[in-house]
Design a protein around this motif. Structure first.
Motif, short mmCIF file in Angstrom:
data_model
loop_
_atom_site.label_atom_id
_atom_site.label_comp_id
_atom_site.label_asym_id
_atom_site.label_seq_id
_atom_site.Cartn_x
_atom_site.Cartn_y
_atom_site.Cartn_z
N LEU A 155 0.83 -1.21 0.00
CA LEU A 155 0.00 0.00 0.00
C LEU A 155 0.86 1.26 0.00
CD1 LEU A 155 -2.75 1.29 0.00
CD2 LEU A 155 -2.83 1.03 2.49
N GLN A 156 1.98 1.23 0.71
CA GLN A 156 2.89 2.38 0.71
C GLN A 156 3.34 2.70 -0.72
OE1 GLN A 156 3.96 3.52 4.00
NE2 GLN A 156 4.76 5.37 3.02
N GLU A 157 3.66 1.68 -1.49
CA GLU A 157 4.09 1.87 -2.87
C GLU A 157 2.95 2.43 -3.73
OE1 GLU A 157 7.02 1.60 -4.11
OE2 GLU A 157 8.17 0.27 -2.79
N LEU A 158 1.75 1.91 -3.54
CA LEU A 158 0.62 2.37 -4.34
C LEU A 158 0.28 3.83 -4.07
CD1 LEU A 158 -1.73 -0.75 -4.05
CD2 LEU A 158 -0.68 0.10 -6.15
N VAL A 159 0.23 4.21 -2.80
CA VAL A 159 -0.13 5.59 -2.46
C VAL A 159 0.97 6.55 -2.91
CG1 VAL A 159 -0.70 7.20 -0.61
CG2 VAL A 159 -1.61 4.87 -0.57
N ALA A 160 2.22 6.16 -2.75
CA ALA A 160 3.32 7.01 -3.21
C ALA A 160 3.21 7.27 -4.70
CB ALA A 160 4.67 6.37 -2.87
N ARG A 176 10.32 -12.26 -14.26
CA ARG A 176 11.75 -11.99 -14.46
C ARG A 176 12.04 -10.49 -14.42
NH1 ARG A 176 10.61 -16.02 -18.46
NH2 ARG A 176 11.65 -18.01 -17.99
N GLY A 177 11.11 -9.73 -13.91
CA GLY A 177 11.29 -8.28 -13.87
C GLY A 177 10.88 -7.59 -15.14
N GLN A 178 10.24 -8.34 -16.06
CA GLN A 178 9.90 -7.76 -17.36
C GLN A 178 8.83 -6.68 -17.27
OE1 GLN A 178 9.18 -10.79 -16.18
NE2 GLN A 178 7.80 -11.96 -17.52
N TYR A 179 8.12 -6.62 -16.14
CA TYR A 179 7.09 -5.59 -15.97
C TYR A 179 7.43 -4.61 -14.85
CZ TYR A 179 4.20 -8.75 -18.79
OH TYR A 179 3.71 -9.55 -19.79
N ASP A 180 8.67 -4.63 -14.38
CA ASP A 180 9.03 -3.87 -13.19
C ASP A 180 9.24 -2.39 -13.45
OD1 ASP A 180 8.77 -6.04 -11.63
OD2 ASP A 180 10.90 -6.31 -11.18
N ARG A 181 8.21 -1.76 -13.90
CA ARG A 181 8.26 -0.32 -14.12
C ARG A 181 6.83 0.22 -14.09
NH1 ARG A 181 10.51 1.98 -19.62
NH2 ARG A 181 9.42 3.94 -19.49
N LEU A 182 6.64 1.29 -13.33
CA LEU A 182 5.31 1.88 -13.32
C LEU A 182 4.95 2.31 -14.73
CD1 LEU A 182 3.79 4.33 -10.79
CD2 LEU A 182 3.67 4.88 -13.19
N SER A 183 3.74 1.97 -15.16
CA SER A 183 3.37 2.29 -16.52
C SER A 183 1.89 2.60 -16.62
CB SER A 183 3.72 1.12 -17.46
OG SER A 183 3.03 -0.05 -17.04
N ASP A 184 1.55 3.45 -17.58
CA ASP A 184 0.14 3.69 -17.87
C ASP A 184 -0.44 2.44 -18.53
OD1 ASP A 184 0.23 6.26 -16.89
OD2 ASP A 184 0.66 7.16 -18.83
N ILE A 192 -4.64 5.79 -15.32
CA ILE A 192 -4.64 4.46 -14.72
C ILE A 192 -3.22 3.92 -14.83
CG2 ILE A 192 -5.65 2.15 -14.84
CD1 ILE A 192 -7.92 3.67 -16.53
N ALA A 193 -2.71 3.34 -13.75
CA ALA A 193 -1.31 2.92 -13.75
C ALA A 193 -1.12 1.58 -13.08
CB ALA A 193 -0.45 3.97 -13.03
N ALA A 194 -0.16 0.82 -13.59
CA ALA A 194 0.33 -0.39 -12.93
C ALA A 194 1.55 -0.01 -12.10
CB ALA A 194 0.70 -1.44 -13.96
N VAL A 195 1.62 -0.53 -10.89
CA VAL A 195 2.70 -0.19 -9.96
C VAL A 195 3.38 -1.48 -9.50
CG1 VAL A 195 3.30 1.10 -7.87
CG2 VAL A 195 1.29 1.77 -9.20
N PRO A 196 4.29 -2.02 -10.30
CA PRO A 196 4.89 -3.33 -9.98
C PRO A 196 5.66 -3.40 -8.66
CG PRO A 196 5.19 -2.79 -12.29
CD PRO A 196 4.68 -1.55 -11.63
N PRO A 197 6.25 -2.30 -8.15
CA PRO A 197 6.91 -2.44 -6.84
C PRO A 197 5.95 -2.83 -5.72
CG PRO A 197 7.69 -0.47 -7.96
CD PRO A 197 6.53 -0.97 -8.76
N ALA A 198 4.67 -2.56 -5.90
CA ALA A 198 3.66 -3.03 -4.95
C ALA A 198 3.30 -4.46 -5.32
CB ALA A 198 2.42 -2.13 -5.00
N ARG A 199 3.36 -5.36 -4.35
CA ARG A 199 3.17 -6.78 -4.64
C ARG A 199 2.06 -7.36 -3.76
NH1 ARG A 199 8.03 -9.82 -6.20
NH2 ARG A 199 7.54 -11.18 -4.43
N VAL A 200 1.22 -8.17 -4.40
CA VAL A 200 0.10 -8.82 -3.71
C VAL A 200 0.06 -10.28 -4.15
CG1 VAL A 200 -2.42 -8.94 -3.55
CG2 VAL A 200 -1.27 -6.71 -3.49
#
Length: 265
Positions: free
Chosen positions: A119-124, A172-180, A226-234
């Motif tokens: 949640l910290q990652e998402l709100v940031a 493998r980290g292929q999505y590890d970047r915040l993106s629209d 709308i954004a994907a935030v890969p550092p936040a993990r569920v």
């Protein structure tokens, strides 16, 4: 400490920084006690300091208010007389969260377990310009966290198809970047107060399935990011509320709602 340990809840928090914007997690339960217990325990372990929770027993009586508070101190509890479906049940929780001053509503499946910093990652990310209004984490498969459950939703209206982006791929980290992205899944969707009010929540005509894609498409049309935030993990155990992905109910709603989504958009 998070607001589960703070009796003043959201009122003690502000709206300007990633640590003080009040967030209410809305969790729906329908005959899924074991998963819901895990979800609430994961929320209680969150490092986010201004988190409250609301559990909705959606047409069932799996919990009592005291049992919910034992799992997440200070959590609110609602029981509905009938199963409202995901869309209407989530909207009920959203309205209460907004009335209590939430700056963000975190729609969370009961079979999802956020990592403590999710949640910290998402709100940031939500507070960084240009401030996306709807955000989703990287969702990993609980049975094998090396594999992705979804990063976002891949929506193709021309063919009437909605798919989980990245589903079952090794992470493998292929999505590890915040993106629209065009849409994120309602499994763990964070929505800003402004977006909730402007959009009115989920379209209850969907009942269950694809209401998340519809909400995101309406959000984009209204100018929200709308954004994907890969550092936040569920972690997601993927327990279908309709008792199986190939049950009659799931087949009915997924088929009907694909047609409804295309018709609406």
């Amino acid at each position: 400490m998070n607001s589960s340990q703070n009796p003043t809840g959201a009122a003690a928090c502000g709206e300007g920084t990633a640590g003080t914007a009040p967030v209410t997690a809305v969790v729906l339960n329908w005959h899924g006690r074991a998963h819901t217990e895990g979800c609430l325990r994961a929320l209680a372990a969150s490092t986010y300091p201004c988190l409250s929770a609301l559990l909705i027993d959606n047409g069932c009586a799996d919990f009592s208010p005291d049992e919910v508070r034992d799992l997440f101190s200070g959590a609110a509890y609602l029981r509905t007389p009938v199963n409202l479906g995901f869309a209407a049940g989530a909207n009920l929780g959203m309205r209460q969260a907004l009335a209590n001053g939430a700056a963000f509503v975190w729609f969370l499946n009961n079979d999802a377990q956020p990592e403590p910093t999710a949640l910290q990652e998402l709100v940031a990310a939500a507070l960084r310009p240009p401030a996306p209004a709807i955000l989703g984490p990287k969702i990993l498969q609980a049975v094998d966290p090396r594999r992705i459950d979804s990063i976002a939703l891949d929506v193709d209206l021309r063919w009437g198809r909605v798919r989980l982006l990245g589903h079952d791929a090794l992470d493998r980290g292929q999505y590890d970047r915040l993106s629209d992205v065009r849409a994120v899944t309602g499994c763990a969707m964070l929505a800003s107060r402004a977006a909730c009010i402007a959009l009115g929540g989920f379209d209850e005509a969907f009942f269950a399935y694809l209401e998340d894609a519809d909400l995101c498409l309406r959000a984009a049309a209204a100018g929200f990011r709308i954004a994907a935030v890969p550092p936040a993990r569920v972690l997601h155990a993927r327990r279908p509320a309709t008792r199986g992905r190939q049950s009659a109910a799931s087949l009915y709603y997924t088929t009907r709602n694909h047609l409804l989504l295309v018709d609406r958009h």
